[in-house]
Motif scaffolding. Structure first.
Motif, PDB file in Angstrom:
ATOM      1  N   ALA C 142     -36.425 -38.969 -33.427  1.00 11.82           N
ATOM      2  CA  ALA C 142     -35.384 -39.790 -34.038  1.00 11.82           C
ATOM      3  C   ALA C 142     -34.306 -40.196 -33.032  1.00 11.82           C
ATOM      4  CB  ALA C 142     -34.759 -39.041 -35.213  1.00 11.82           C
ATOM      5  N   LEU C 143     -34.527 -39.981 -31.728  1.00 11.38           N
ATOM      6  CA  LEU C 143     -33.381 -40.210 -30.832  1.00 11.38           C
ATOM      7  C   LEU C 143     -33.027 -41.683 -30.697  1.00 11.38           C
ATOM      8  CD1 LEU C 143     -34.413 -40.919 -27.701  1.00 11.38           C
ATOM      9  CD2 LEU C 143     -34.742 -38.473 -27.641  1.00 11.38           C
ATOM     10  N   ARG C 144     -31.734 -41.923 -30.486  1.00  6.51           N
ATOM     11  CA  ARG C 144     -31.181 -43.264 -30.613  1.00  6.51           C
ATOM     12  C   ARG C 144     -30.632 -43.845 -29.321  1.00  6.51           C
ATOM     13  NH1 ARG C 144     -27.402 -42.761 -36.023  1.00  6.51           N
ATOM     14  NH2 ARG C 144     -29.066 -42.249 -37.493  1.00  6.51           N
ATOM     15  N   THR C 145     -30.349 -42.999 -28.327  1.00  2.00           N
ATOM     16  CA  THR C 145     -29.806 -43.539 -27.084  1.00  2.00           C
ATOM     17  C   THR C 145     -30.785 -44.577 -26.538  1.00  2.00           C
ATOM     18  OG1 THR C 145     -28.590 -41.524 -26.606  1.00  2.00           O
ATOM     19  CG2 THR C 145     -29.100 -42.945 -24.728  1.00  2.00           C
ATOM     20  N   GLN C 146     -30.242 -45.759 -26.226  1.00  5.24           N
ATOM     21  CA  GLN C 146     -31.101 -46.888 -25.867  1.00  5.24           C
ATOM     22  C   GLN C 146     -30.936 -47.257 -24.406  1.00  5.24           C
ATOM     23  OE1 GLN C 146     -32.119 -49.958 -28.080  1.00  5.24           O
ATOM     24  NE2 GLN C 146     -32.050 -48.873 -30.048  1.00  5.24           N
ATOM     25  N   ALA C 147     -31.976 -47.790 -23.813  1.00  4.23           N
ATOM     26  CA  ALA C 147     -31.848 -48.398 -22.484  1.00  4.23           C
ATOM     27  C   ALA C 147     -32.647 -49.698 -22.496  1.00  4.23           C
ATOM     28  CB  ALA C 147     -32.384 -47.455 -21.410  1.00  4.23           C
ATOM     29  N   ARG C 148     -31.989 -50.789 -22.081  1.00  7.83           N
ATOM     30  CA  ARG C 148     -32.734 -52.048 -21.987  1.00  7.83           C
ATOM     31  C   ARG C 148     -32.796 -52.439 -20.525  1.00  7.83           C
ATOM     32  NH1 ARG C 148     -27.500 -53.524 -23.370  1.00  7.83           N
ATOM     33  NH2 ARG C 148     -26.679 -55.137 -21.951  1.00  7.83           N
ATOM     34  N   LEU C 149     -33.903 -53.054 -20.134  1.00  2.00           N
ATOM     35  CA  LEU C 149     -34.110 -53.438 -18.729  1.00  2.00           C
ATOM     36  C   LEU C 149     -33.489 -54.815 -18.517  1.00  2.00           C
ATOM     37  CD1 LEU C 149     -35.413 -52.284 -16.200  1.00  2.00           C
ATOM     38  CD2 LEU C 149     -37.523 -53.448 -16.818  1.00  2.00           C
ATOM     39  N   GLU C 150     -32.648 -54.909 -17.479  1.00  4.14           N
ATOM     40  CA  GLU C 150     -31.944 -56.158 -17.213  1.00  4.14           C
ATOM     41  C   GLU C 150     -31.777 -56.271 -15.717  1.00  4.14           C
ATOM     42  OE1 GLU C 150     -28.726 -56.803 -20.493  1.00  4.14           O
ATOM     43  OE2 GLU C 150     -27.801 -57.323 -18.562  1.00  4.14           O
ATOM     44  N   ASP C 151     -32.330 -57.294 -15.115  1.00  9.22           N
ATOM     45  CA  ASP C 151     -32.172 -57.509 -13.669  1.00  9.22           C
ATOM     46  C   ASP C 151     -32.565 -56.267 -12.869  1.00  9.22           C
ATOM     47  OD1 ASP C 151     -31.077 -59.938 -14.424  1.00  9.22           O
ATOM     48  OD2 ASP C 151     -29.037 -59.104 -14.436  1.00  9.22           O
ATOM     49  N   GLY C 152     -33.698 -55.684 -13.191  1.00  3.09           N
ATOM     50  CA  GLY C 152     -34.167 -54.549 -12.390  1.00  3.09           C
ATOM     51  C   GLY C 152     -33.375 -53.267 -12.602  1.00  3.09           C
ATOM     52  N   GLN C 153     -32.568 -53.242 -13.663  1.00  2.00           N
ATOM     53  CA  GLN C 153     -31.841 -52.008 -13.950  1.00  2.00           C
ATOM     54  C   GLN C 153     -31.924 -51.714 -15.446  1.00  2.00           C
ATOM     55  OE1 GLN C 153     -27.847 -52.748 -12.328  1.00  2.00           O
ATOM     56  NE2 GLN C 153     -28.446 -51.295 -10.707  1.00  2.00           N
ATOM     57  N   VAL C 217     -21.981 -36.177 -23.980  1.00  2.00           N
ATOM     58  CA  VAL C 217     -21.948 -37.214 -22.942  1.00  2.00           C
ATOM     59  C   VAL C 217     -22.122 -38.563 -23.625  1.00  2.00           C
ATOM     60  CG1 VAL C 217     -22.953 -38.054 -20.798  1.00  2.00           C
ATOM     61  CG2 VAL C 217     -22.943 -35.601 -21.284  1.00  2.00           C
ATOM     62  N   PHE C 218     -21.189 -39.480 -23.305  1.00  2.00           N
ATOM     63  CA  PHE C 218     -21.222 -40.820 -23.901  1.00  2.00           C
ATOM     64  C   PHE C 218     -21.591 -41.846 -22.825  1.00  2.00           C
ATOM     65  CE2 PHE C 218     -18.539 -38.093 -26.322  1.00  2.00           C
ATOM     66  CZ  PHE C 218     -18.793 -38.426 -27.651  1.00  2.00           C
ATOM     67  N   PHE C 219     -22.490 -42.726 -23.151  1.00  2.00           N
ATOM     68  CA  PHE C 219     -22.969 -43.747 -22.210  1.00  2.00           C
ATOM     69  C   PHE C 219     -22.555 -45.131 -22.700  1.00  2.00           C
ATOM     70  CE2 PHE C 219     -25.809 -40.186 -22.312  1.00  2.00           C
ATOM     71  CZ  PHE C 219     -26.050 -39.888 -20.985  1.00  2.00           C
ATOM     72  N   THR C 220     -21.860 -45.851 -21.864  1.00  2.00           N
ATOM     73  CA  THR C 220     -21.519 -47.236 -22.192  1.00  2.00           C
ATOM     74  C   THR C 220     -21.964 -48.132 -21.042  1.00  2.00           C
ATOM     75  OG1 THR C 220     -19.547 -46.334 -23.256  1.00  2.00           O
ATOM     76  CG2 THR C 220     -19.666 -48.737 -23.017  1.00  2.00           C
ATOM     77  N   ASP C 221     -23.023 -48.872 -21.278  1.00  2.00           N
ATOM     78  CA  ASP C 221     -23.563 -49.786 -20.265  1.00  2.00           C
ATOM     79  C   ASP C 221     -23.743 -49.110 -18.906  1.00  2.00           C
ATOM     80  OD1 ASP C 221     -23.732 -51.844 -22.095  1.00  2.00           O
ATOM     81  OD2 ASP C 221     -21.729 -52.606 -21.635  1.00  2.00           O
ATOM     82  N   VAL C 222     -24.350 -47.965 -18.921  1.00  2.00           N
ATOM     83  CA  VAL C 222     -24.594 -47.225 -17.674  1.00  2.00           C
ATOM     84  C   VAL C 222     -25.847 -47.790 -17.014  1.00  2.00           C
ATOM     85  CG1 VAL C 222     -25.113 -44.976 -16.683  1.00  2.00           C
ATOM     86  CG2 VAL C 222     -23.478 -45.170 -18.581  1.00  2.00           C
ATOM     87  N   ARG C 223     -25.751 -48.134 -15.724  1.00  2.00           N
ATOM     88  CA  ARG C 223     -26.846 -48.811 -15.023  1.00  2.00           C
ATOM     89  C   ARG C 223     -27.677 -47.813 -14.232  1.00  2.00           C
ATOM     90  NH1 ARG C 223     -24.817 -53.907 -15.967  1.00  2.00           N
ATOM     91  NH2 ARG C 223     -26.413 -55.087 -14.862  1.00  2.00           N
ATOM     92  N   VAL C 224     -28.996 -47.899 -14.405  1.00  2.00           N
ATOM     93  CA  VAL C 224     -29.929 -46.995 -13.723  1.00  2.00           C
ATOM     94  C   VAL C 224     -30.988 -47.853 -13.034  1.00  2.00           C
ATOM     95  CG1 VAL C 224     -31.544 -45.084 -14.019  1.00  2.00           C
ATOM     96  CG2 VAL C 224     -29.581 -45.303 -15.568  1.00  2.00           C
ATOM     97  N   PRO C 225     -31.172 -47.674 -11.707  1.00  2.00           N
ATOM     98  CA  PRO C 225     -32.209 -48.447 -11.008  1.00  2.00           C
ATOM     99  C   PRO C 225     -33.574 -48.243 -11.677  1.00  2.00           C
ATOM    100  CG  PRO C 225     -30.836 -47.257  -9.435  1.00  2.00           C
ATOM    101  CD  PRO C 225     -30.418 -46.798 -10.799  1.00  2.00           C
ATOM    102  N   ALA C 226     -34.333 -49.301 -11.756  1.00  2.00           N
ATOM    103  CA  ALA C 226     -35.587 -49.274 -12.513  1.00  2.00           C
ATOM    104  C   ALA C 226     -36.603 -48.300 -11.935  1.00  2.00           C
ATOM    105  CB  ALA C 226     -36.200 -50.677 -12.579  1.00  2.00           C
ATOM    106  N   ASP C 227     -36.503 -47.977 -10.635  1.00  2.00           N
ATOM    107  CA  ASP C 227     -37.488 -47.053 -10.069  1.00  2.00           C
ATOM    108  C   ASP C 227     -37.130 -45.605 -10.367  1.00  2.00           C
ATOM    109  OD1 ASP C 227     -35.290 -46.788  -8.481  1.00  2.00           O
ATOM    110  OD2 ASP C 227     -36.378 -46.932  -6.572  1.00  2.00           O
ATOM    111  N   GLN C 228     -36.021 -45.383 -11.044  1.00  2.00           N
ATOM    112  CA  GLN C 228     -35.660 -44.010 -11.402  1.00  2.00           C
ATOM    113  C   GLN C 228     -36.193 -43.627 -12.797  1.00  2.00           C
ATOM    114  OE1 GLN C 228     -31.795 -43.845  -8.460  1.00  2.00           O
ATOM    115  NE2 GLN C 228     -31.544 -43.041 -10.520  1.00  2.00           N
ATOM    116  N   ILE C 229     -37.374 -44.150 -13.097  1.00  2.00           N
ATOM    117  CA  ILE C 229     -38.081 -43.762 -14.313  1.00  2.00           C
ATOM    118  C   ILE C 229     -39.248 -42.867 -13.886  1.00  2.00           C
ATOM    119  CG2 ILE C 229     -39.610 -45.788 -14.287  1.00  2.00           C
ATOM    120  CD1 ILE C 229     -39.412 -45.820 -17.353  1.00  2.00           C
ATOM    121  N   VAL C 230     -39.516 -41.833 -14.637  1.00  2.00           N
ATOM    122  CA  VAL C 230     -40.650 -40.954 -14.329  1.00  2.00           C
ATOM    123  C   VAL C 230     -41.849 -41.416 -15.172  1.00  2.00           C
ATOM    124  CG1 VAL C 230     -41.511 -38.584 -14.273  1.00  2.00           C
ATOM    125  CG2 VAL C 230     -39.103 -39.049 -13.777  1.00  2.00           C
TER     126      VAL C 230
END
Lengths: 404, 371, 404, 371
Positions: C142-153, C217-230
């Protein structure tokens, strides 16, 4: 301590003590009699004496053969306590007296009351209860034994289990399905039938205690006169709930626990290992004291419930927890006794007349029978559902996809 | 007594619970916990409770009290436990009044009872010397002066006086602002019942000679009442939380696993109330124990009941505290809903005035089953 | 007793004892360090010494900075036992070392391994775990924290809870929903992100122990490089299960129980009431002995599981019961200690560095923290469902009408 | 030992379980229970087990035995417990062989070991004198003759000999058909392990002098193994029954209430197996205890483990026996499915050779924690 007894109740207590002092020697042995075998002459005479003095059938009106006192739960509790304390029989305790008589008083016809209450309270007519079925353990709505009305008679076919006195009972009060087309609970009726009817077969049900207590009963075209129905067709569920209400308010659970605690304490004082009584060992004493605390809670809780009943208050949660709390505690009391008996207690020699059992056998039998009580009439799981749903207002089990 | 409440008791209970519901908010508990760290109590709550007559509950009307009994004190303690109220009820309204009434001479009573009734005395206590305490207790008399150390001193924050059970027998009552008194506040598990270590060097103190056990017994009944009230609050909160919290597409209250845990808690807790009320009433019925005489049967039964209700409430309380916390899941482990205030109140009460093992052994002694 | 150790294992045991004798004085205090606050100089030096001698990062390949031994569950168990017995620190125990490193070794890219494993095992990079969410306690799907891919991040928004070292961690491994259109488990990804990223807010979560252990921990538009996915998008559930497998086989649970039992025995021997040690009282001794029996079962059971793992056998039920059994037992051990501490133990004075806590505070903190462990990562109810369904083959909860 | 079975052990286990599954049917248990009332054992099963080598398991090959250890005996006992087998394994294949090996002189061994290995001796036992027994034990030597009474004598049905622990120390072995021997069969709770009361009047008996505790310890491990095997059988039956029995339109195994009870049973039971195997192996590793010398550390640890596995298996066994019966509902209370055979085996084992309290106290003594 007698905190809380009114003058009238103190007088009854004194009367009970006086009766016990005068007539106690006439009492049949406790444990024998009621429920396991037909009452003998001694038990019948004792029962008559109890009714005459108002210590049995106390609240049954005189016109049906009772003592005719106003119903008073405290009076019943006082009598139970005094008789138990003295180790004197409270008279016949079968399901007829405990369950059918109050049910007939509440919802029977005048003819039914006149015909059956007197002989039942005197111990002349013994009843078996026909509720449980092999495929409908905790789920009474699923019962399958059928009765169809034909020429003014119900024709019964099916099977019952856990009928505790069927092997010597004269009559049975029976739940069966008379309206197969109506929804589950609404299709059930409550019939009174003679165990002498042709087509009844009683087979003893061997259980872990080794006592001949329970039976299976098979019905093949058993005929029951149509007027031997309580309330009416499809009202069986309602009648069963009346019976159940009387069962729930049944006295003596806490009294049974107190009595058992005293026996347990005596056992620990008597039992010696390497010359030292177990009661002198802190580990055993601590176990006993812990159980004493739990029994005290049961004891005063019952007094609270009696008070609420006397004041006409709804006990709700307080009443709903009694069976689960009491039955598991009774088992644990017996378990400590079983532990204390040790190796020597493994000799197990059950008699059909429980009063003839030796002390070790009686403790083991109690221990196993109590496990049956935890299971019987709704398992622990059912009890916990009832406490959670009706007592705490938690939601019912959600319906399944597709149902069943 | 039919285990119901009298009309007066019902009214008293209603007004006390109303007051507590209004005043003892989560924020108030939090503030009291912070203040306790500095050694201060919740003076405003105490003042409000004083207005309701709580400090003088057990005192005779002549001394400005209400002349009520332990049954009423237990009723109040249930309510205080239910609200996890930060207040020195046990020491100031139960132990100190009873110690003075049972063990004090007329001069001591005259001096202190009116101040107690008026809520001006707040009395911390240390009874470990007669209750199997594990802390140090080297108190000894030197004439009318008292020296030595004792810990923990309980309900110490904001206290004006201390009531002490002495290893050599009897009790002592002293003012904490007297010379030779050193009080060191210590953080407690239950931050709403602050602790201290007390060191005395020839401090002036009043002797309260005689058998302190009836005072201890009354304290045990009141602690049991508090624990049972707190446990009931935890059960109520668990049932309410389970009815709102959704997991796997259902409120968790609809899972048998959760329902059965709640049912178990209720089955254990519900029968305790009548036991508690009876044990409290038995204290009221027991005659004053004269020093150096063997207690009679009635007294012994009252002792046994006090020990047993404490032990039983401690055991039931622990189970309920654990399982009600579990029903709350991670939320129960945090302080966000404040649940740990109740958990720690129950945990702390278990240790005070003798844990279950100790109380059961004393219960056995009261019945002549142990030496 | 050393039944069952091979010669090679005996040699390792001897080497561990020798190491402890020579270097034990350099160990940071146990309880401090790993997990609750950033390792200090002493802890980092100790960690380096442990790796050099093969007592930490033992099975991590040399090319990533480890000791490079073959994985051997028995070796790990022996090291744990010897260090625990001597009260010597096993080095840094954070979630990076215990969970992320084995996960990267199993499913990380070569670049990910090279970049993070070395600094992590040396204690230079501290990780927080981002799994739990307020609305998805036992129900990870049921987890809700979202990440969308945008410009390689990836752009992360949402909230996590129970992140134990977030207030001092450098990095986080995070489960979040990247594929909102796919079914619940299949929409989750496993990202590695820097805690220095803009848009992260860490708030301490006050808990009953009073230790600053957990955070929100609260995340607001936190950017993560796309290669940092396992692994890849939607593979987060699979990665989490790899991590979980390592968590489950984590050593030290039984060792922790044994260690706690020894502390408990010492406490009962030291604590005196009326001049007599509690251990001299049969009631307290019996409680201790009963727990000893349960701890012995946990101890040898763990050895059995290690043997099965070493032989490549599936442990099934045996593995599934470990968490429930161990966590409730740990709580009960602490509960006996808490009882033994009595009144004097109520002084509770927690420090952020746990090693500074006094003994009573440590016991109370263990007791409460263990209740958190019973709850955390799947409540008892979830554990029992897992044991019944996967271990005993009982049916899953039936689907509800209408679903949800 | 890595807590797995060797290839030989696996084969042995498979053939034993195969034999038991084929022979120990519900009807066979019922018949054995009836026969036990008359004092007879299940001779055919014993013969089959003898063919498999069970009686000689612990005996040296020179005596016709298999030369195996207690680890193997415990494995066999688990299987026997799993099938609630009516057979005198404990007395005849464990206690008597070990008593002769540890305490017997060469003459005694020569006389009896071959008969034991061949299954011709069936040895009842009474060890209450050194295990906190609650029955009478007035046995005393009069030269080489033994007089007095003892009860209960266990595994008495069909027995040819009796092994007795004596209050004055050491043990005695005697033939039950000797003069001066009176055996009175007594019905037992576990009808598959019949009891008797034994009265001796100057009966000829063989002295087995020395410390009988290692024999007792081995017996405790074997009883624990049996209990754990029986408990596993009850759990398996409960899970299977719950998967078939329908109530309220579902199999009851789908209710969390039932699932969680089964999960609890499994959580308690599963970790016991490795503990059992280690405790059994520790018996094999412990050196023979020489009489009158202080046991060394290794011996003490073996003692501790034997006491602890017995106590722990007794506690876990009781819980499993109760809850597995509950899962069966009323059916568990009847003998229709035979469940009470396992229930009573577990209940009886708890009482034999010392209950949990006794075993825990002995475990504390073995660790120097109690006097």
């Amino acid at each position: 301590m007698d905190l809380g007894l009114s003058e009238r109740h103190r007088a009854l207590q004194a009367a009970a003590r006086d009766f016990i002092a005068r007539f106690g020697h006439l009492s049949p042995p406790v444990g024998g009699g009621g429920g396991r075998k037909r009452p003998d002459r001694k038990a019948l005479d004792w029962q008559a004496l109890l009714i005459e003095h108002g210590f049995a059938a106390r609240a049954v009106p005189r016109r049906y053969g009772g003592y005719g006192a106003e119903p008073d739960v405290f009076e019943a509790a006082i009598i139970t306590e005094e008789f138990n304390r003295a180790g004197i029989s409270l008279g016949i305790q079968g399901q007829g007296i405990r369950m059918l008589v109050p049910t007939l008083l509440e919802v029977g016809t005048e003819a039914q009351r006149e015909r059956w209450i007197g002989p039942t309270i005197r111990g002349e007519v013994i009843w078996a209860q026909g509720y449980s079925e092999p495929e409908a353990g905790s789920d009474l709505a699923a019962l399958r034994t059928q009765a169809r009305l034909e020429d003014g008679q119900f024709i019964v076919n099916g099977q019952k289990i856990w009928t505790s006195s069927a092997h010597f009972a004269d009559m049975m009060f029976l739940l069966c399905r008379t309206e197969p087309d109506r929804p589950k609970h609404l299709g059930i009726s409550y019939l009174l039938l003679s165990m002498d009817s042709p087509g009844i077969e009683v087979r003893p049900l061997p259980t872990m205690t080794g006592h001949a207590t329970f039976n299976e009963v098979f019905f093949t075209d058993v005929r029951v006169p149509a007027d031997q129905i309580v309330l009416g067709r499809g009202e069986g569920w309602r009648v069963a709930n009346v019976t159940l209400k009387h069962e729930r308010m049944l006295l003596g659970d806490a009294s049974k626990l107190m009595h058992r605690l005293h026996r347990l304490q005596a056992l620990l004082a008597e039992t010696r290992v390497e010359g030292r009584p177990l009661l002198a060992s802190p580990v055993w004493r601590d176990r006993l004291m812990r159980l004493q605390g739990e029994v005290l809670a049961a004891k005063y809780h019952q007094m609270r419930l009696l008070g609420e009943a006397a004041r006409g208050e709804e006990s709700g949660l307080g009443l709903l927890v009694v069976k689960y709390y009491g039955s598991t505690l009774a088992w644990r009391l017996a378990a400590l006794a079983v532990d204390a008996l040790g190796e020597a207690g493994l000799v197990y020699d059950p008699h059909d007349d429980l009063a003839e059992d030796d002390a070790a056998t009686a403790w083991y039998a109690d221990w196993m029978y109590d496990l049956g009580l935890i299971i019987g009439g709704g398992s622990s799981n059912i009890q916990k559902n009832i406490i959670a749903e009706r007592g705490l207002g938690m939601p019912r089990e959600p319906k399944l996809q597709g149902g069943a | 007594m039919a285990f119901g409440l009298s009309e007066e008791q019902r009214l008293f209970d209603t007004s006390l619970r109303g007051l507590l519901a209004a005043r003892v908010t989560q924020a108030a508990r939090q503030a009291a916990a912070e203040a306790g760290r500095e050694g201060a109590g919740d003076a405003a709550l105490w003042a409000a409770l004083t207005e309701l007559g709580l400090p003088g509950l057990l005192l005779p009307e002549a001394a400005g009290g209400a002349g009520l009994g332990l049954a009423d004190a237990a009723l109040a303690a249930e309510a205080l436990g239910y609200h996890a109220a930060p207040t020195p009820f046990l020491g100031s309204a139960v132990l100190a009044p009873l110690a003075l009434l049972r063990l004090g001479d007329p001069a001591a009573r005259a001096e202190w009872l009116p101040a107690l009734a008026a809520g001006r005395m707040r009395v911390a206590f240390a009874l470990g010397a007669i209750a199997g305490g594990t802390g140090p207790c080297t108190l000894r008399w030197d004439g009318e002066r008292l020296s030595g150390e004792v810990a923990p001193l309980v309900e110490a924050a904001g206290a004006t006086h201390a009531l002490l059970a002495l290893p050599a027998g009897g009790m002592a009552l002293l003012a904490l602002d007297a010379p030779g008194v050193a009080l060191r506040p210590r953080p407690g598990l239950d931050r709403l019942r602050p602790l201290a270590a007390l060191t005395l060097s020839e401090a002036p103190a009043r002797r309260l000679p005689g058998d302190a056990r009836p005072v201890l017994d009354a304290g045990r009944v009141v602690l049991a009442a508090e624990t049972l009230g707190a446990a009931r609050a935890m059960l109520d909160q668990a049932v309410a939380y389970a009815g709102q919290r959704r997991q796997f597409g259902r409120v968790i209250a609809s899972f048998q696993g959760v329902k059965h845990v709640c049912a178990e808690m209720a089955a254990w807790l519900e029968p305790c109330q009548a036991f508690l009320r009876h044990a409290a009433a038995a204290q009221d019925a027991a005659p004053d124990a004269a020093p150096d005489t063997a207690p009679d049967t009635r007294d012994a039964e009252a002792r046994m009941l006090a020990c047993q209700i404490k032990a039983h409430a401690d055991e039931v309380g622990r189970d309920v505290a654990r399982h009600a916390t579990e029903v709350h899941g991670g939320m129960g482990f945090t302080e966000l809903l404040g649940l740990p205030f109740w958990f720690k109140r129950i945990a702390g009460n278990r240790q005070l005035l003798g844990g279950p093992e100790r109380c059961r052994e004393e219960a056995a002694m009261a019945q002549g089953l142990a030496a």
